[in-house]
Scaffold this active site. Sequence first.
Site, PDB file in Angstrom:
ATOM      1  N   SER A   7     -75.816 -79.440   5.562  1.00  0.00           N
ATOM      2  CA  SER A   7     -74.938 -78.796   4.669  1.00  0.00           C
ATOM      3  C   SER A   7     -74.212 -77.791   4.973  1.00  0.00           C
ATOM      4  O   SER A   7     -74.806 -76.877   5.514  1.00  0.00           O
ATOM      5  CB  SER A   7     -75.998 -78.742   3.598  1.00  0.00           C
ATOM      6  OG  SER A   7     -75.439 -77.939   2.384  1.00  0.00           O
ATOM      7  N   HIS A  32     -72.186 -82.284   5.509  1.00  0.00           N
ATOM      8  CA  HIS A  32     -72.327 -82.521   3.980  1.00  0.00           C
ATOM      9  C   HIS A  32     -71.650 -81.234   3.340  1.00  0.00           C
ATOM     10  O   HIS A  32     -71.981 -80.171   3.521  1.00  0.00           O
ATOM     11  CB  HIS A  32     -73.755 -82.498   3.682  1.00  0.00           C
ATOM     12  CG  HIS A  32     -74.301 -82.849   2.285  1.00  0.00           C
ATOM     13  ND1 HIS A  32     -74.251 -84.190   1.659  1.00  0.00           N
ATOM     14  CD2 HIS A  32     -74.410 -81.954   1.287  1.00  0.00           C
ATOM     15  CE1 HIS A  32     -74.467 -84.070   0.361  1.00  0.00           C
ATOM     16  NE2 HIS A  32     -74.935 -82.805   0.188  1.00  0.00           N
ATOM     17  N   ASP A  34     -71.029 -79.552  -0.353  1.00  0.00           N
ATOM     18  CA  ASP A  34     -71.492 -79.447  -1.531  1.00  0.00           C
ATOM     19  C   ASP A  34     -70.363 -78.706  -2.501  1.00  0.00           C
ATOM     20  O   ASP A  34     -69.895 -77.686  -2.101  1.00  0.00           O
ATOM     21  CB  ASP A  34     -72.784 -78.726  -1.669  1.00  0.00           C
ATOM     22  CG  ASP A  34     -73.792 -79.363  -1.260  1.00  0.00           C
ATOM     23  OD1 ASP A  34     -74.085 -80.487  -1.815  1.00  0.00           O
ATOM     24  OD2 ASP A  34     -74.594 -78.865  -0.431  1.00  0.00           O
ATOM     25  N   MET A  36     -69.712 -77.411  -6.081  1.00  0.00           N
ATOM     26  CA  MET A  36     -70.386 -76.813  -7.185  1.00  0.00           C
ATOM     27  C   MET A  36     -69.294 -76.296  -8.113  1.00  0.00           C
ATOM     28  O   MET A  36     -68.576 -75.387  -7.793  1.00  0.00           O
ATOM     29  CB  MET A  36     -71.435 -76.012  -7.038  1.00  0.00           C
ATOM     30  CG  MET A  36     -72.436 -76.941  -6.125  1.00  0.00           C
ATOM     31  SD  MET A  36     -73.917 -75.929  -6.009  1.00  0.00           S
ATOM     32  CE  MET A  36     -73.543 -74.994  -4.502  1.00  0.00           C
ATOM     33  N   HIS A  65     -70.107 -84.102  -1.736  1.00  0.00           N
ATOM     34  CA  HIS A  65     -71.191 -84.138  -2.802  1.00  0.00           C
ATOM     35  C   HIS A  65     -70.631 -83.328  -4.060  1.00  0.00           C
ATOM     36  O   HIS A  65     -70.502 -82.093  -4.068  1.00  0.00           O
ATOM     37  CB  HIS A  65     -72.306 -83.742  -2.432  1.00  0.00           C
ATOM     38  CG  HIS A  65     -73.621 -83.857  -3.643  1.00  0.00           C
ATOM     39  ND1 HIS A  65     -74.682 -83.088  -3.399  1.00  0.00           N
ATOM     40  CD2 HIS A  65     -73.808 -84.249  -4.746  1.00  0.00           C
ATOM     41  CE1 HIS A  65     -75.494 -83.006  -4.680  1.00  0.00           C
ATOM     42  NE2 HIS A  65     -74.750 -83.710  -5.487  1.00  0.00           N
ATOM     43  N   MET A  67     -70.978 -81.868  -7.431  1.00  0.00           N
ATOM     44  CA  MET A  67     -71.877 -81.243  -8.605  1.00  0.00           C
ATOM     45  C   MET A  67     -70.962 -80.646  -9.622  1.00  0.00           C
ATOM     46  O   MET A  67     -71.142 -79.392  -9.670  1.00  0.00           O
ATOM     47  CB  MET A  67     -72.947 -80.481  -8.056  1.00  0.00           C
ATOM     48  CG  MET A  67     -73.818 -81.127  -6.898  1.00  0.00           C
ATOM     49  SD  MET A  67     -75.108 -79.857  -6.276  1.00  0.00           S
ATOM     50  CE  MET A  67     -74.341 -79.392  -4.926  1.00  0.00           C
ATOM     51  N   MET A 138     -81.729 -86.712  -5.147  1.00  0.00           N
ATOM     52  CA  MET A 138     -82.036 -84.996  -4.803  1.00  0.00           C
ATOM     53  C   MET A 138     -83.393 -84.800  -4.993  1.00  0.00           C
ATOM     54  O   MET A 138     -84.195 -85.015  -5.967  1.00  0.00           O
ATOM     55  CB  MET A 138     -81.076 -84.386  -6.245  1.00  0.00           C
ATOM     56  CG  MET A 138     -79.924 -84.256  -6.060  1.00  0.00           C
ATOM     57  SD  MET A 138     -78.908 -83.636  -4.704  1.00  0.00           S
ATOM     58  CE  MET A 138     -79.390 -81.884  -4.917  1.00  0.00           C
ATOM     59  N   ASP A 176     -81.121 -84.899  -0.186  1.00  0.00           N
ATOM     60  CA  ASP A 176     -80.778 -83.750   0.021  1.00  0.00           C
ATOM     61  C   ASP A 176     -81.858 -82.837  -0.788  1.00  0.00           C
ATOM     62  O   ASP A 176     -82.013 -83.025  -2.103  1.00  0.00           O
ATOM     63  CB  ASP A 176     -79.384 -83.779  -0.905  1.00  0.00           C
ATOM     64  CG  ASP A 176     -78.806 -82.286  -0.720  1.00  0.00           C
ATOM     65  OD1 ASP A 176     -79.404 -81.347  -0.053  1.00  0.00           O
ATOM     66  OD2 ASP A 176     -77.619 -82.047  -1.152  1.00  0.00           O
TER      67      ASP A 176
END
Length: 216
Positions: A7, A32, A34, A36, A65, A67, A138, A176
């Site tokens: 990540s 990875h 993320d 957000m 990913h 979010m 998750m 994750d």
Amino acid sequence: MAILSPSILSCDYMNMQRDFAACKEAGCKWLHVDIMDGHFVPNLSFGYSLVQSMRPVTDLVLDVHLMIDTPIKYAENFCKAGADYLTIHVEADTPENIKKTLELIRSLGVKPGIVVKPKTPAEAIAEYLPMVDLVLVMTVEPGFGGQKFMADMMPKLKQLRGMLDEVNPACHLEVDGGVDLVTGEVCKENGADVLVAGSAYFKAADKPAFVKSIEA
């Protein structure tokens, strides 16, 4: 055989390209990313422009990913920016829009994925399992790095592996949250074949050894 997906939330933001190259040198095949939005989760991170900047400087698989709320509004931008996998949360929109978003991702040549938060049951994504190439479970509440691994998610992980084996056995099952050398083994024992690790990987004294252990 598992896949480690480090990540980048835990990398050195002032030297990201260096860290991407170091991940590859250590034996990593995926990264990875993320995303957000400060609404779906109580934190902000990157946008599609980061993915766009990453694509020319690394040939590692970009495991993105989202979010974010209403991912249907933003999925196309992330696909065109260079994501290889694009995962969306089942909790982030209506069932109709979730289906449309997964179809859109696929139509743009990117592999779609679906994500469940800790409190969301496996059954909530049953209808989407034939449509995806990646299911992400998750094992922390999404939004922050460095949280403690939630071992009570393992029955759900095992359940999803069984569900996938029936309808989409080639689909990856990813975990994750709080993954390290110990919890990673537990995840693999319960059916995971892709493991996201942030601080545990980037703080490892011997990163190649970490990769080999996770991917064994």
